[in-house]
Design a protein around this motif. Structure first.
Motif, PDB file in Angstrom:
ATOM      1  N   SER A 197       0.857  -1.174   0.000  1.00 40.68           N
ATOM      2  CA  SER A 197       0.000   0.000   0.000  1.00 40.68           C
ATOM      3  C   SER A 197       0.903   1.237   0.000  1.00 40.68           C
ATOM      4  CB  SER A 197      -0.891  -0.022   1.240  1.00 40.68           C
ATOM      5  OG  SER A 197      -1.694   1.115   1.274  1.00 40.68           O
ATOM      6  N   HIS A 198       0.876   1.974  -1.097  1.00 33.59           N
ATOM      7  CA  HIS A 198       1.789   3.096  -1.289  1.00 33.59           C
ATOM      8  C   HIS A 198       1.044   4.427  -1.179  1.00 33.59           C
ATOM      9  CE1 HIS A 198       4.294  -0.124  -2.732  1.00 33.59           C
ATOM     10  NE2 HIS A 198       3.476  -0.358  -3.728  1.00 33.59           N
ATOM     11  N   PRO A 199       1.758   5.504  -0.850  1.00 29.32           N
ATOM     12  CA  PRO A 199       1.098   6.819  -0.857  1.00 29.32           C
ATOM     13  C   PRO A 199       0.499   7.102  -2.234  1.00 29.32           C
ATOM     14  CG  PRO A 199       3.269   6.988   0.129  1.00 29.32           C
ATOM     15  CD  PRO A 199       3.167   5.613  -0.455  1.00 29.32           C
ATOM     16  N   ILE A 200      -0.704   7.640  -2.260  1.00 31.40           N
ATOM     17  CA  ILE A 200      -1.384   7.939  -3.519  1.00 31.40           C
ATOM     18  C   ILE A 200      -0.754   9.148  -4.196  1.00 31.40           C
ATOM     19  CG2 ILE A 200      -3.585   8.690  -4.524  1.00 31.40           C
ATOM     20  CD1 ILE A 200      -4.920   7.056  -2.224  1.00 31.40           C
ATOM     21  N   CYS A 201      -0.387  10.130  -3.403  1.00 34.34           N
ATOM     22  CA  CYS A 201       0.171  11.367  -3.940  1.00 34.34           C
ATOM     23  C   CYS A 201       1.270  11.880  -3.020  1.00 34.34           C
ATOM     24  CB  CYS A 201      -0.958  12.399  -4.045  1.00 34.34           C
ATOM     25  SG  CYS A 201      -0.427  13.987  -4.691  1.00 34.34           S
ATOM     26  N   LEU A 202       2.364  12.310  -3.595  1.00 36.47           N
ATOM     27  CA  LEU A 202       3.459  12.952  -2.860  1.00 36.47           C
ATOM     28  C   LEU A 202       3.683  14.321  -3.491  1.00 36.47           C
ATOM     29  CD1 LEU A 202       5.781   9.844  -2.740  1.00 36.47           C
ATOM     30  CD2 LEU A 202       4.823  10.961  -0.726  1.00 36.47           C
ATOM     31  N   ARG A 203       3.523  15.394  -2.703  1.00 40.40           N
ATOM     32  CA  ARG A 203       3.697  16.771  -3.204  1.00 40.40           C
ATOM     33  C   ARG A 203       4.828  17.449  -2.468  1.00 40.40           C
ATOM     34  NH1 ARG A 203      -1.920  18.767  -5.108  1.00 40.40           N
ATOM     35  NH2 ARG A 203      -3.065  16.840  -4.951  1.00 40.40           N
ATOM     36  N   ARG A 235       1.620  13.058   5.997  1.00 40.03           N
ATOM     37  CA  ARG A 235       2.899  12.541   6.465  1.00 40.03           C
ATOM     38  C   ARG A 235       4.008  13.134   5.612  1.00 40.03           C
ATOM     39  NH1 ARG A 235       2.826   6.296   6.355  1.00 40.03           N
ATOM     40  NH2 ARG A 235       2.309   6.791   4.221  1.00 40.03           N
ATOM     41  N   MET A 236       5.102  13.475   6.233  1.00 40.42           N
ATOM     42  CA  MET A 236       6.243  14.068   5.540  1.00 40.42           C
ATOM     43  C   MET A 236       7.235  12.985   5.131  1.00 40.42           C
ATOM     44  SD  MET A 236       5.608  17.252   5.502  1.00 40.42           S
ATOM     45  CE  MET A 236       4.518  18.395   6.297  1.00 40.42           C
ATOM     46  N   TRP A 237       7.797  13.153   3.938  1.00 39.28           N
ATOM     47  CA  TRP A 237       8.772  12.213   3.380  1.00 39.28           C
ATOM     48  C   TRP A 237      10.013  12.995   2.965  1.00 39.28           C
ATOM     49  CZ3 TRP A 237       7.780   6.887   2.456  1.00 39.28           C
ATOM     50  CH2 TRP A 237       6.486   6.479   2.762  1.00 39.28           C
ATOM     51  N   LEU A 238      11.132  12.666   3.527  1.00 40.03           N
ATOM     52  CA  LEU A 238      12.412  13.255   3.154  1.00 40.03           C
ATOM     53  C   LEU A 238      12.905  12.528   1.905  1.00 40.03           C
ATOM     54  CD1 LEU A 238      14.295  15.334   4.445  1.00 40.03           C
ATOM     55  CD2 LEU A 238      15.482  13.441   5.539  1.00 40.03           C
ATOM     56  N   HIS A 239      13.467  13.260   0.939  1.00 39.90           N
ATOM     57  CA  HIS A 239      13.980  12.569  -0.247  1.00 39.90           C
ATOM     58  C   HIS A 239      15.459  12.870  -0.438  1.00 39.90           C
ATOM     59  CE1 HIS A 239      13.986  16.183  -2.856  1.00 39.90           C
ATOM     60  NE2 HIS A 239      14.768  15.455  -3.625  1.00 39.90           N
ATOM     61  N   VAL A 240      16.147  11.870  -0.980  1.00 40.67           N
ATOM     62  CA  VAL A 240      17.563  11.993  -1.313  1.00 40.67           C
ATOM     63  C   VAL A 240      17.754  11.350  -2.678  1.00 40.67           C
ATOM     64  CG1 VAL A 240      19.920  11.319  -0.697  1.00 40.67           C
ATOM     65  CG2 VAL A 240      18.271  11.871   1.109  1.00 40.67           C
ATOM     66  N   VAL A 241      18.370  12.067  -3.608  1.00 35.55           N
ATOM     67  CA  VAL A 241      18.680  11.502  -4.917  1.00 35.55           C
ATOM     68  C   VAL A 241      19.914  10.631  -4.746  1.00 35.55           C
ATOM     69  CG1 VAL A 241      19.360  12.015  -7.293  1.00 35.55           C
ATOM     70  CG2 VAL A 241      17.709  13.493  -6.121  1.00 35.55           C
ATOM     71  N   GLN A 258       9.803   8.300   5.322  1.00 34.94           N
ATOM     72  CA  GLN A 258       8.744   8.987   6.048  1.00 34.94           C
ATOM     73  C   GLN A 258       9.312   9.422   7.394  1.00 34.94           C
ATOM     74  OE1 GLN A 258       6.341   7.208   8.697  1.00 34.94           O
ATOM     75  NE2 GLN A 258       5.864   9.334   9.065  1.00 34.94           N
ATOM     76  N   VAL A 259       9.174  10.710   7.688  1.00 38.76           N
ATOM     77  CA  VAL A 259       9.725  11.275   8.922  1.00 38.76           C
ATOM     78  C   VAL A 259       8.636  12.040   9.666  1.00 38.76           C
ATOM     79  CG1 VAL A 259      12.103  11.453   8.094  1.00 38.76           C
ATOM     80  CG2 VAL A 259      10.539  13.343   7.712  1.00 38.76           C
ATOM     81  N   ASN A 260       8.789  12.141  10.965  1.00 37.04           N
ATOM     82  CA  ASN A 260       7.867  12.934  11.773  1.00 37.04           C
ATOM     83  C   ASN A 260       8.417  14.341  11.875  1.00 37.04           C
ATOM     84  OD1 ASN A 260       6.093  10.810  12.330  1.00 37.04           O
ATOM     85  ND2 ASN A 260       7.429  10.072  13.952  1.00 37.04           N
ATOM     86  N   MET A 261       7.683  15.292  11.315  1.00 35.25           N
ATOM     87  CA  MET A 261       8.101  16.691  11.338  1.00 35.25           C
ATOM     88  C   MET A 261       6.927  17.519  11.817  1.00 35.25           C
ATOM     89  SD  MET A 261      10.020  16.961   7.677  1.00 35.25           S
ATOM     90  CE  MET A 261      11.002  18.385   8.007  1.00 35.25           C
ATOM     91  N   ILE A 262       7.212  18.595  12.498  1.00 34.71           N
ATOM     92  CA  ILE A 262       6.170  19.511  12.924  1.00 34.71           C
ATOM     93  C   ILE A 262       5.711  20.304  11.718  1.00 34.71           C
ATOM     94  CG2 ILE A 262       5.626  21.479  14.385  1.00 34.71           C
ATOM     95  CD1 ILE A 262       7.782  20.422  16.315  1.00 34.71           C
ATOM     96  N   ARG A 263       4.383  20.283  11.460  1.00 32.43           N
ATOM     97  CA  ARG A 263       3.828  21.041  10.331  1.00 32.43           C
ATOM     98  C   ARG A 263       3.728  22.497  10.722  1.00 32.43           C
ATOM     99  NH1 ARG A 263      -1.303  19.794   7.632  1.00 32.43           N
ATOM    100  NH2 ARG A 263      -0.298  20.529   5.760  1.00 32.43           N
TER     101      ARG A 263
END
Length: 135
Positions: free
Chosen positions: A35-41, A54-60, A73-78
């Motif tokens: 089950s994957h995230p439907i949308c990542l913005r 939910r926040m996702w950190l990305h690294v190329v 997926q990381v826990n970050m304060i919105r």
């Protein structure tokens, strides 16, 4: 030869007082997800947000071949929405990924990305996406 004495903590399973004879299996720490995230913005440089906030950190990742992106997926304060959105600082990363059939994402630049793996370990998810050659 006498059997070595078991440590007290290993004598029972915790749910009862029975001795299970050291046949207690360890639960897997890594679970593969389907089950994957439907949308990542994009929310700010290097941070995407999914449909569940939910926040996702990305690294190329430099693999020497196909372009891959590691997302964790990381826990970050919105913060307030007006403060969190920043223009993307890299022209090579999409503003958004949308889930498509066949375990792949279509990004905002019209390129398809294959889900190489998606696992959950200790309540944290990570995914690796790989740009498909025929995009």
């Amino acid at each position: 030869m006498p059997r070595p004495k078991k440590p007290e903590a290993l004598r029972s399973c915790g749910c009862c007082s029975l001795d299970h004879g050291w046949i207690m299996a360890e639960l897997p720490s890594k679970v593969h997800l389907n089950s994957h995230p439907i949308c990542l913005r994009i929310r700010r440089p290097s941070v995407y947000e999914d449909q569940n906030d939910r926040m996702w950190l990305h690294v190329v990742m430099d693999t020497g071949g196909d372009q891959q992106v590691w997302l964790c997926q990381v826990n970050m304060i919105r913060e307030h929405n007006a403060l969190t959105f920043c223009p993307l600082n890299s022209s090579t990363m999409p503003m958004m990924w949308m889930l498509h059939p066949g375990s792949q994402y279509l990004d905002s630049m019209g390129q398809f990305w294959r889900i190489v793996h998606h696992v959950k370990e200790d309540d944290m998810e990570e995914m690796i996406l790989e740009m498909m050659d025929d995009s």
